[in-house]
Write a protein that holds these residues in place. Structure first.
Motif, PDB file in Angstrom:
ATOM      1  N   VAL A  73       0.856  -1.398  -0.029  1.00  0.00           N
ATOM      2  CA  VAL A  73       0.034  -0.223  -0.018  1.00  0.00           C
ATOM      3  C   VAL A  73       0.786   1.087  -0.070  1.00  0.00           C
ATOM      4  O   VAL A  73       2.123   1.377   0.905  1.00  0.00           O
ATOM      5  CB  VAL A  73      -0.675   0.021   1.110  1.00  0.00           C
ATOM      6  N   LEU A  74       0.375   2.407  -0.831  1.00  0.00           N
ATOM      7  CA  LEU A  74       1.193   3.577  -0.882  1.00  0.00           C
ATOM      8  C   LEU A  74      -0.034   4.609  -1.007  1.00  0.00           C
ATOM      9  O   LEU A  74      -0.681   4.348  -1.725  1.00  0.00           O
ATOM     10  CB  LEU A  74       1.852   3.730  -2.048  1.00  0.00           C
ATOM     11  N   ALA A  75      -0.125   5.446  -0.043  1.00  0.00           N
ATOM     12  CA  ALA A  75      -1.037   6.315   0.102  1.00  0.00           C
ATOM     13  C   ALA A  75      -0.713   7.491  -1.104  1.00  0.00           C
ATOM     14  O   ALA A  75       0.372   7.786  -1.599  1.00  0.00           O
ATOM     15  CB  ALA A  75      -0.981   7.195   1.152  1.00  0.00           C
ATOM     16  N   TYR A  76      -1.848   7.912  -2.011  1.00  0.00           N
ATOM     17  CA  TYR A  76      -1.742   8.796  -3.081  1.00  0.00           C
ATOM     18  C   TYR A  76      -0.713   9.984  -2.668  1.00  0.00           C
ATOM     19  O   TYR A  76      -0.078  10.369  -3.505  1.00  0.00           O
ATOM     20  CB  TYR A  76      -2.974   8.926  -3.408  1.00  0.00           C
ATOM     21  N   ASP A  77      -1.135  10.525  -1.498  1.00  0.00           N
ATOM     22  CA  ASP A  77      -0.526  11.759  -1.029  1.00  0.00           C
ATOM     23  C   ASP A  77       1.043  11.650  -0.808  1.00  0.00           C
ATOM     24  O   ASP A  77       1.780  12.354  -1.056  1.00  0.00           O
ATOM     25  CB  ASP A  77      -1.215  12.195   0.160  1.00  0.00           C
ATOM     26  N   ASP A  78       1.509  10.309  -0.384  1.00  0.00           N
ATOM     27  CA  ASP A  78       2.923   9.929  -0.298  1.00  0.00           C
ATOM     28  C   ASP A  78       3.704  10.036  -1.807  1.00  0.00           C
ATOM     29  O   ASP A  78       4.587  10.262  -1.896  1.00  0.00           O
ATOM     30  CB  ASP A  78       3.063   8.950   0.482  1.00  0.00           C
ATOM     31  N   LEU A  79       2.760   9.332  -2.713  1.00  0.00           N
ATOM     32  CA  LEU A  79       3.359   9.331  -4.023  1.00  0.00           C
ATOM     33  C   LEU A  79       3.484  10.670  -4.659  1.00  0.00           C
ATOM     34  O   LEU A  79       4.545  11.116  -5.066  1.00  0.00           O
ATOM     35  CB  LEU A  79       2.277   8.510  -5.051  1.00  0.00           C
ATOM     36  N   ILE A  80       2.388  11.661  -4.361  1.00  0.00           N
ATOM     37  CA  ILE A  80       2.658  13.105  -4.679  1.00  0.00           C
ATOM     38  C   ILE A  80       3.985  13.562  -4.098  1.00  0.00           C
ATOM     39  O   ILE A  80       4.746  14.303  -4.598  1.00  0.00           O
ATOM     40  CB  ILE A  80       1.569  13.719  -4.340  1.00  0.00           C
ATOM     41  N   LYS A  81       4.064  13.359  -2.845  1.00  0.00           N
ATOM     42  CA  LYS A  81       4.990  13.978  -2.003  1.00  0.00           C
ATOM     43  C   LYS A  81       6.567  13.482  -2.432  1.00  0.00           C
ATOM     44  O   LYS A  81       7.369  14.357  -2.526  1.00  0.00           O
ATOM     45  CB  LYS A  81       4.814  13.614  -0.361  1.00  0.00           C
ATOM     46  N   TYR A  82       6.493  12.024  -2.910  1.00  0.00           N
ATOM     47  CA  TYR A  82       7.987  11.737  -3.119  1.00  0.00           C
ATOM     48  C   TYR A  82       8.172  11.652  -4.586  1.00  0.00           C
ATOM     49  O   TYR A  82       9.293  11.170  -5.060  1.00  0.00           O
ATOM     50  CB  TYR A  82       8.246  10.493  -2.462  1.00  0.00           C
ATOM     51  N   GLY A  83       7.147  11.737  -5.367  1.00  0.00           N
ATOM     52  CA  GLY A  83       7.077  12.213  -7.015  1.00  0.00           C
ATOM     53  C   GLY A  83       7.424  10.674  -7.813  1.00  0.00           C
ATOM     54  O   GLY A  83       6.574  10.679  -8.616  1.00  0.00           O
ATOM     55  N   THR A  84       7.780   9.721  -7.193  1.00  0.00           N
ATOM     56  CA  THR A  84       7.919   8.288  -7.822  1.00  0.00           C
ATOM     57  C   THR A  84       7.623   7.465  -6.718  1.00  0.00           C
ATOM     58  O   THR A  84       8.012   7.334  -5.626  1.00  0.00           O
ATOM     59  CB  THR A  84       9.361   7.961  -8.585  1.00  0.00           C
ATOM     60  N   VAL A  85       7.265   6.303  -7.213  1.00  0.00           N
ATOM     61  CA  VAL A  85       7.038   4.834  -6.268  1.00  0.00           C
ATOM     62  C   VAL A  85       8.277   4.617  -5.601  1.00  0.00           C
ATOM     63  O   VAL A  85       8.400   4.158  -4.535  1.00  0.00           O
ATOM     64  CB  VAL A  85       6.624   3.805  -7.205  1.00  0.00           C
ATOM     65  N   LYS A  86       9.420   4.655  -6.419  1.00  0.00           N
ATOM     66  CA  LYS A  86      10.743   4.309  -6.077  1.00  0.00           C
ATOM     67  C   LYS A  86      11.227   5.088  -4.995  1.00  0.00           C
ATOM     68  O   LYS A  86      11.622   4.510  -4.073  1.00  0.00           O
ATOM     69  CB  LYS A  86      11.705   4.394  -7.184  1.00  0.00           C
ATOM     70  N   ASP A  87      11.076   6.395  -5.186  1.00  0.00           N
ATOM     71  CA  ASP A  87      11.487   7.238  -3.884  1.00  0.00           C
ATOM     72  C   ASP A  87      10.654   7.067  -2.795  1.00  0.00           C
ATOM     73  O   ASP A  87      11.100   7.165  -1.786  1.00  0.00           O
ATOM     74  CB  ASP A  87      11.559   8.840  -4.614  1.00  0.00           C
ATOM     75  N   ALA A  88       9.375   6.544  -3.017  1.00  0.00           N
ATOM     76  CA  ALA A  88       8.365   6.548  -1.843  1.00  0.00           C
ATOM     77  C   ALA A  88       8.694   5.312  -1.293  1.00  0.00           C
ATOM     78  O   ALA A  88       8.613   5.181   0.228  1.00  0.00           O
ATOM     79  CB  ALA A  88       6.999   6.685  -2.206  1.00  0.00           C
ATOM     80  N   LYS A  89       9.012   4.199  -2.046  1.00  0.00           N
ATOM     81  CA  LYS A  89       9.723   3.185  -1.471  1.00  0.00           C
ATOM     82  C   LYS A  89      10.951   3.235  -0.351  1.00  0.00           C
ATOM     83  O   LYS A  89      10.997   2.832   0.407  1.00  0.00           O
ATOM     84  CB  LYS A  89      10.124   1.989  -2.590  1.00  0.00           C
ATOM     85  N   ALA A  90      11.857   3.920  -1.138  1.00  0.00           N
ATOM     86  CA  ALA A  90      13.101   4.332  -0.436  1.00  0.00           C
ATOM     87  C   ALA A  90      12.765   5.054   0.942  1.00  0.00           C
ATOM     88  O   ALA A  90      13.580   4.570   1.697  1.00  0.00           O
ATOM     89  CB  ALA A  90      14.221   5.046  -1.286  1.00  0.00           C
ATOM     90  N   ASP A 123      -5.487   5.374  -1.403  1.00  0.00           N
ATOM     91  CA  ASP A 123      -4.687   4.162  -1.186  1.00  0.00           C
ATOM     92  C   ASP A 123      -4.388   3.670  -2.439  1.00  0.00           C
ATOM     93  O   ASP A 123      -5.213   3.396  -3.219  1.00  0.00           O
ATOM     94  CB  ASP A 123      -5.231   3.069  -0.276  1.00  0.00           C
ATOM     95  N   ILE A 124      -3.129   3.470  -2.971  1.00  0.00           N
ATOM     96  CA  ILE A 124      -2.931   2.728  -4.156  1.00  0.00           C
ATOM     97  C   ILE A 124      -2.424   1.169  -3.645  1.00  0.00           C
ATOM     98  O   ILE A 124      -1.367   1.119  -3.194  1.00  0.00           O
ATOM     99  CB  ILE A 124      -1.501   3.471  -4.925  1.00  0.00           C
ATOM    100  N   ILE A 125      -2.973   0.326  -4.215  1.00  0.00           N
ATOM    101  CA  ILE A 125      -2.981  -1.021  -3.626  1.00  0.00           C
ATOM    102  C   ILE A 125      -2.284  -1.967  -4.712  1.00  0.00           C
ATOM    103  O   ILE A 125      -2.997  -2.002  -5.587  1.00  0.00           O
ATOM    104  CB  ILE A 125      -4.199  -1.614  -3.034  1.00  0.00           C
ATOM    105  N   ASN A 126      -1.234  -2.802  -4.490  1.00  0.00           N
ATOM    106  CA  ASN A 126      -0.746  -3.790  -5.264  1.00  0.00           C
ATOM    107  C   ASN A 126      -0.964  -5.025  -4.297  1.00  0.00           C
ATOM    108  O   ASN A 126      -0.161  -5.183  -3.440  1.00  0.00           O
ATOM    109  CB  ASN A 126       0.538  -3.492  -5.561  1.00  0.00           C
ATOM    110  N   TYR A 127      -1.797  -5.977  -4.640  1.00  0.00           N
ATOM    111  CA  TYR A 127      -2.095  -7.338  -3.975  1.00  0.00           C
ATOM    112  C   TYR A 127      -1.152  -8.324  -4.476  1.00  0.00           C
ATOM    113  O   TYR A 127      -0.721  -8.338  -5.462  1.00  0.00           O
ATOM    114  CB  TYR A 127      -3.405  -7.761  -4.397  1.00  0.00           C
ATOM    115  N   ARG A 128      -0.668  -8.867  -3.343  1.00  0.00           N
ATOM    116  CA  ARG A 128       0.293 -10.142  -3.681  1.00  0.00           C
ATOM    117  C   ARG A 128      -0.578 -11.375  -3.470  1.00  0.00           C
ATOM    118  O   ARG A 128      -1.048 -11.371  -2.181  1.00  0.00           O
ATOM    119  CB  ARG A 128       1.447 -10.127  -2.867  1.00  0.00           C
ATOM    120  N   PHE A 129      -0.811 -12.146  -4.326  1.00  0.00           N
ATOM    121  CA  PHE A 129      -1.540 -13.564  -4.085  1.00  0.00           C
ATOM    122  C   PHE A 129      -1.118 -14.596  -4.673  1.00  0.00           C
ATOM    123  O   PHE A 129      -0.315 -14.498  -5.498  1.00  0.00           O
ATOM    124  CB  PHE A 129      -2.768 -12.883  -4.542  1.00  0.00           C
ATOM    125  N   ASN A 130      -1.580 -15.798  -4.187  1.00  0.00           N
ATOM    126  CA  ASN A 130      -1.306 -16.978  -4.849  1.00  0.00           C
ATOM    127  C   ASN A 130      -2.515 -17.503  -5.578  1.00  0.00           C
ATOM    128  O   ASN A 130      -3.621 -17.306  -4.966  1.00  0.00           O
ATOM    129  CB  ASN A 130      -1.261 -18.070  -3.710  1.00  0.00           C
TER     130      ASN A 130
END
Ligand SMILES: Nc1nc2c(ncn2[C@@H]2O[C@H](COP(=O)(O)OP(=O)(O)OP(=O)(O)O)[C@@H](O)[C@H]2O)c(=O)[nH]1
Ligand SMILES: [Mg+2]
Length: 343
Positions: free
Chosen positions: A301-318, A335-342
Motif C-alpha cells: 500500500v502506498l498512499a496517493y499523497d505520499d506518491l505526490i510527496k515523493y514523486g515516484t514509487v521508487k522514491d516513496a519506497k526508499a 490508497d494505491i494497492i498492489n495485491y500479492r496473492f497465490n
C-alpha cells in the motif's frame, strides 16, 4: 452505486437527470418518455488523471455512478415509482423552487414534507405487512426471529412518529432489515431546484441541519451539460459556477453513502475502485477478483499523497512509504494497492 431521482410532480426530475447525465453520461436507454431512464456517469478524479499520466496504461478506468429516473407510467403508477426507488442505494429528492407553468409561487417546504411523509407511509405499510405475517406465523406455532421482530417493532415506532428510518442509524444499517428495502432508510440528498438566477437555499432548508441539502439551478445546469466543454467553461465563468452540479452531487453522494476510492495501477490498467469506508484489505481484494481474495498474501500500500510527496514509487519506497499490510488492514481513501496473492 445507483441513485434514484424522486420528487413531486413537475419538480424538475427529468431536468435534473439531464443536468447530471447530459455531459458525460452514457445513457443505454434513451427510450421514450414512458420508460425509466438510467445513465452511468464517470466520476472524475484528478488522482486517476495523475496516475494515468504516470503509468501510461493501455486502459484508464474511472469509477462510475448510476442515475435512475423512475418512470411514472404503468398500472399502479405511484407504486411503480417507489418500487424502482427501492432498488437504489440512495435517493435524490428534487424539490421545485421556481414558479410553475401557471406562474404560481413554489412552496418548497410543503412539497418536500409531503413527499417525505409519503415515503414514511410507504415504509409503514411494509412494516405492518411484516407484523401481520409474524402474527399469523405465531398463531400457527411458528416462532418469529426475535431480533427481527424487535427491529421491525422499532421501525414501527420511528415511522409512527413521522420520522425517517435513517434518523436511527442502528435500524437503518441493520443487515436483518436490508431485505425490506425501506425508502426512508436510504441516504438521501435533497436538491432544491432553483431558477436560473438564484443560487441560494430557501430559509427553511438552510436552517435545517438534519437534511443533506444542495441548491441547484436545474434548467441552467441542464443547458450547460448539453454544451461543448469549451462553451460550458465560458458559461460557468459567466454565471460564477465554480463546480458543476454533477461534481457537487457526486461528492455528496460518496459522503452520504460513506464511500471511498482506492486505486490499482500498472501498464495494463489504472483503475479506481469504490468501496465502503472501513473495508478491510481482504474484502477490498474481493472487489477486484475472488482469486485475489482467496489467495491473499499481502497488500502493498502506498498512499496517493505520499506518491505526490515523493514523486515516484521508487522514491516513496526508499523512504519507507510503501507498506506491506495484512488482511485486516483498513483501506483508506486514496490508497494505491498492489495485491500479492497465490493462485
Ligand atoms: N425556471 C425553471 N424551470 C425549470 C427548472 N427545472 C425544470 N423546470 C421546468 O419545469 C417543468 C417540469 O420539469 P421536468 O424536468 O419535466 O419535471 P418532472 O419532475 O420530470 O415533471 P413530471 O415528470 O411531470 O412530474 C418544465 O417545464 C421545465 O422546463 C428550473 O431549474 N428552473
Ligand atoms: Mg418527468
Amino acid at each position: 452505486m445507483k441513485l434514484g431521482i424522486i420528487g413531486a410532480s413537475q419538480a424538475g426530475k427529468a431536468t435534473v437527470f439531464s443536468a447530471l447525465t447530459g455531459a458525460r453520461g452514457d445513457t443505454d436507454n434513451k427510450g421514450t418518455k414512458k420508460d425509466n431512464r438510467i445513465a452511468s456517469v464517470k466520476v472524475m478524479d484528478e488522482r486517476i488523471d495523475f496516475l494515468s499520466d504516470m503509468y501510461k496504461p493501455k486502459k484508464t478506468t474511472y469509477a462510475s455512478v448510476e442515475y435512475l429516473l423512475p418512470s411514472d407510467t404503468g398500472s399502479g403508477s405511484d407504486n411503480a415509482i417507489w418500487n424502482q426507488a427501492r432498488v437504489c442505494d440512495a435517493l435524490i429528492h428534487v424539490v421545485r423552487n421556481f414558479p410553475d407553468f401557471s406562474g404560481a409561487k413554489p412552496s418548497s417546504e410543503n412539497e418536500y414534507r409531503k413527499l417525505e411523509e409519503e415515503m414514511v407511509l410507504n415504509d409503514l405499510v411494509v412494516v405492518e405487512k411484516r407484523l401481520e405475517r409474524i402474527d399469523a406465523d405465531l398463531k400457527r406455532g411458528k416462532k418469529p426471529d426475535e431480533e427481527e421482530h424487535r427491529l421491525v417493532l422499532a421501525c414501527k415506532g420511528v415511522l409512527e412518529k413521522g420520522m425517517a428510518l435513517r434518523k436511527s442509524p442502528e435500524i437503518a444499517s441493520s443487515p436483518l432489515l436490508r431485505g425490506f428495502t425501506f425508502l426512508t432508510a436510504k441516504p438521501e440528498l435533497v436538491i432544491i431546484n432553483n431558477e436560473d438566477d438564484d443560487e441560494t437555499l430557501p430559509e427553511w432548508a438552510a436552517k435545517n441541519p438534519d437534511i443533506v441539502i444542495q441548491a441547484m439551478r436545474g434548467r441552467l445546469e441542464m443547458e450547460i451539460a448539453a454544451m461543448s466543454e469549451e462553451d460550458a467553461e465560458m458559461f460557468r465563468a459567466e454565471y460564477s459556477i465554480k463546480e458543476s452540479a454533477l461534481d457537487r452531487v457526486i461528492r455528496e453522494s460518496y459522503r452520504i453513502l460513506n464511500l471511498i476510492s482506492f486505486f490499482t495501477t500498472g501498464e495494463d490498467e489504472v483503475k479506481a475502485w469504490t468501496i465502503k469506508r472501513n473495508t478491510i484489505a481482504l474484502e477490498a481484494a474481493g472487489e477486484i477478483h475472488s482469486d485475489i481474495q482467496k489467495g491473499f498474501i499481502r497488500a502493498e500500500v502506498l498512499a496517493y499523497d505520499d506518491l505526490i510527496k515523493y514523486g515516484t514509487v521508487k522514491d516513496a519506497k526508499a523512504a519507507g512509504r510503501v507498506r506491506l499490510e495484512g488482511k485486516e488492514y483498513v483501506v483508506a481513501d486514496g490508497d494505491i494497492i498492489n495485491y500479492r496473492f497465490n493462485v
